[in-house]
Design a protein around this motif. Sequence first.
Motif, PDB file in Angstrom:
ATOM      1  N   PHE A 161       0.927  -1.279   0.054  1.00 37.59           N
ATOM      2  CA  PHE A 161       0.120   0.145   0.087  1.00 37.59           C
ATOM      3  C   PHE A 161       1.026   1.294   0.086  1.00 37.59           C
ATOM      4  O   PHE A 161       2.101   1.131   0.455  1.00 37.59           O
ATOM      5  CB  PHE A 161      -1.077   0.067   1.106  1.00 37.59           C
ATOM      6  N   ALA A 162       0.231   2.320  -0.537  1.00 42.40           N
ATOM      7  CA  ALA A 162       1.002   3.514  -0.699  1.00 42.40           C
ATOM      8  C   ALA A 162       0.146   4.716   0.246  1.00 42.40           C
ATOM      9  O   ALA A 162      -1.168   4.704   0.233  1.00 42.40           O
ATOM     10  CB  ALA A 162       1.059   4.035  -2.020  1.00 42.40           C
TER      11      ALA A 162
ATOM     12  N   GLN B  68       0.122  10.010  -5.059  1.00 41.99           N
ATOM     13  CA  GLN B  68       0.409  11.190  -5.891  1.00 41.99           C
ATOM     14  C   GLN B  68       1.733  11.154  -6.799  1.00 41.99           C
ATOM     15  O   GLN B  68       1.639  11.485  -8.012  1.00 41.99           O
ATOM     16  CB  GLN B  68       0.211  12.534  -4.939  1.00 41.99           C
ATOM     17  N   GLU B  69       2.997  10.858  -5.881  1.00 44.08           N
ATOM     18  CA  GLU B  69       4.145  10.979  -6.675  1.00 44.08           C
ATOM     19  C   GLU B  69       4.276  10.027  -7.555  1.00 44.08           C
ATOM     20  O   GLU B  69       4.808  10.173  -8.653  1.00 44.08           O
ATOM     21  CB  GLU B  69       5.231  10.925  -5.470  1.00 44.08           C
ATOM     22  N   LEU B  70       3.784   8.948  -7.421  1.00 41.62           N
ATOM     23  CA  LEU B  70       3.767   7.741  -8.473  1.00 41.62           C
ATOM     24  C   LEU B  70       2.850   7.977  -9.602  1.00 41.62           C
ATOM     25  O   LEU B  70       3.344   7.644 -10.899  1.00 41.62           O
ATOM     26  CB  LEU B  70       3.186   6.438  -7.883  1.00 41.62           C
ATOM     27  N   GLU B  71       1.803   8.582  -9.476  1.00 45.46           N
ATOM     28  CA  GLU B  71       0.811   8.968 -10.764  1.00 45.46           C
ATOM     29  C   GLU B  71       1.442   9.965 -11.424  1.00 45.46           C
ATOM     30  O   GLU B  71       1.219  10.036 -12.533  1.00 45.46           O
ATOM     31  CB  GLU B  71      -0.471   9.417  -9.876  1.00 45.46           C
ATOM     32  N   ASN B  72       2.149  10.945 -10.743  1.00 44.85           N
ATOM     33  CA  ASN B  72       2.753  12.124 -11.655  1.00 44.85           C
ATOM     34  C   ASN B  72       4.133  11.639 -12.217  1.00 44.85           C
ATOM     35  O   ASN B  72       4.877  12.389 -12.851  1.00 44.85           O
ATOM     36  CB  ASN B  72       2.998  13.195 -10.436  1.00 44.85           C
ATOM     37  N   SER B  73       4.722  10.468 -12.056  1.00 51.03           N
ATOM     38  CA  SER B  73       5.972   9.991 -12.330  1.00 51.03           C
ATOM     39  C   SER B  73       5.668   9.149 -13.964  1.00 51.03           C
ATOM     40  O   SER B  73       4.542   9.228 -14.355  1.00 51.03           O
ATOM     41  CB  SER B  73       6.466   8.954 -11.486  1.00 51.03           C
ATOM     42  N   ARG B  74       6.851   8.526 -14.277  1.00 50.50           N
ATOM     43  CA  ARG B  74       6.750   7.973 -15.565  1.00 50.50           C
ATOM     44  C   ARG B  74       6.212   6.407 -15.609  1.00 50.50           C
ATOM     45  O   ARG B  74       6.236   5.731 -16.251  1.00 50.50           O
ATOM     46  CB  ARG B  74       8.301   7.717 -16.327  1.00 50.50           C
ATOM     47  N   PHE B  75       5.932   6.164 -14.134  1.00 52.37           N
ATOM     48  CA  PHE B  75       5.438   4.497 -13.936  1.00 52.37           C
ATOM     49  C   PHE B  75       3.931   4.690 -14.087  1.00 52.37           C
ATOM     50  O   PHE B  75       3.338   4.030 -13.129  1.00 52.37           O
ATOM     51  CB  PHE B  75       6.122   4.296 -12.545  1.00 52.37           C
ATOM     52  N   SER B  76       3.250   4.734 -15.067  1.00 52.35           N
ATOM     53  CA  SER B  76       1.953   4.938 -15.480  1.00 52.35           C
ATOM     54  C   SER B  76       1.415   3.396 -15.220  1.00 52.35           C
ATOM     55  O   SER B  76       0.195   3.278 -15.396  1.00 52.35           O
ATOM     56  CB  SER B  76       1.787   5.695 -16.354  1.00 52.35           C
ATOM     57  N   TYR B  77       1.954   2.453 -15.432  1.00 51.15           N
ATOM     58  CA  TYR B  77       1.459   1.351 -15.387  1.00 51.15           C
ATOM     59  C   TYR B  77       1.002   0.667 -13.863  1.00 51.15           C
ATOM     60  O   TYR B  77       0.186  -0.503 -13.843  1.00 51.15           O
ATOM     61  CB  TYR B  77       2.603   0.023 -15.799  1.00 51.15           C
ATOM     62  N   LEU B  78       1.213   1.489 -12.942  1.00 46.14           N
ATOM     63  CA  LEU B  78       0.863   1.222 -11.532  1.00 46.14           C
ATOM     64  C   LEU B  78      -0.645   1.573 -11.444  1.00 46.14           C
ATOM     65  O   LEU B  78      -1.110   2.634 -11.797  1.00 46.14           O
ATOM     66  CB  LEU B  78       1.668   1.743 -10.613  1.00 46.14           C
TER      67      LEU B  78
END
Length: 139
Positions: free
Chosen positions: A111-112, A118-128
């Motif tokens: 879990f995050a 928010q940091e992950l959604e705004n990153s290049r890791f859009s597959y998450l």
Amino acid sequence: MLPFHIFIKKGNPRLYQLDDGRFQIIEKGNLEPFMSGYGYVLVERGLADFLEQLNAERVSFKDAIVWDRASNTEYTTYRQILINQHFSHDQIQDLNVDGIRMLMMGNEYPFASPLLKQELENSRFSYLKFSEGLNGFAG
């Protein structure tokens, strides 16, 4: 506020950690950039480096090897995320999710915190993918 379950829509193989530290593929599937199962979270190096730079509390990283016994192939492009904040499903309403945090429910589900999501959604890791609280779990 509730934490968000982190997952990837594609089905990844099941892995088992061997005594030598490698992760053996025990159920076929495509190796994905984010794989989690009982006792492990493995991610591709780029994502691990990104997460490491965020300095999440009680999280550490180590190199990991995924081994395909059938082809005797070792994949060395992964790192293991060691998450040292665990909770059970009945504690989800009482968690501190301030700041950048990763948490594990039942030693199997990563879990995050909302800020990490928010940091992950705004990153290049859009597959998450993310689901809030226990919304993605059958009752």
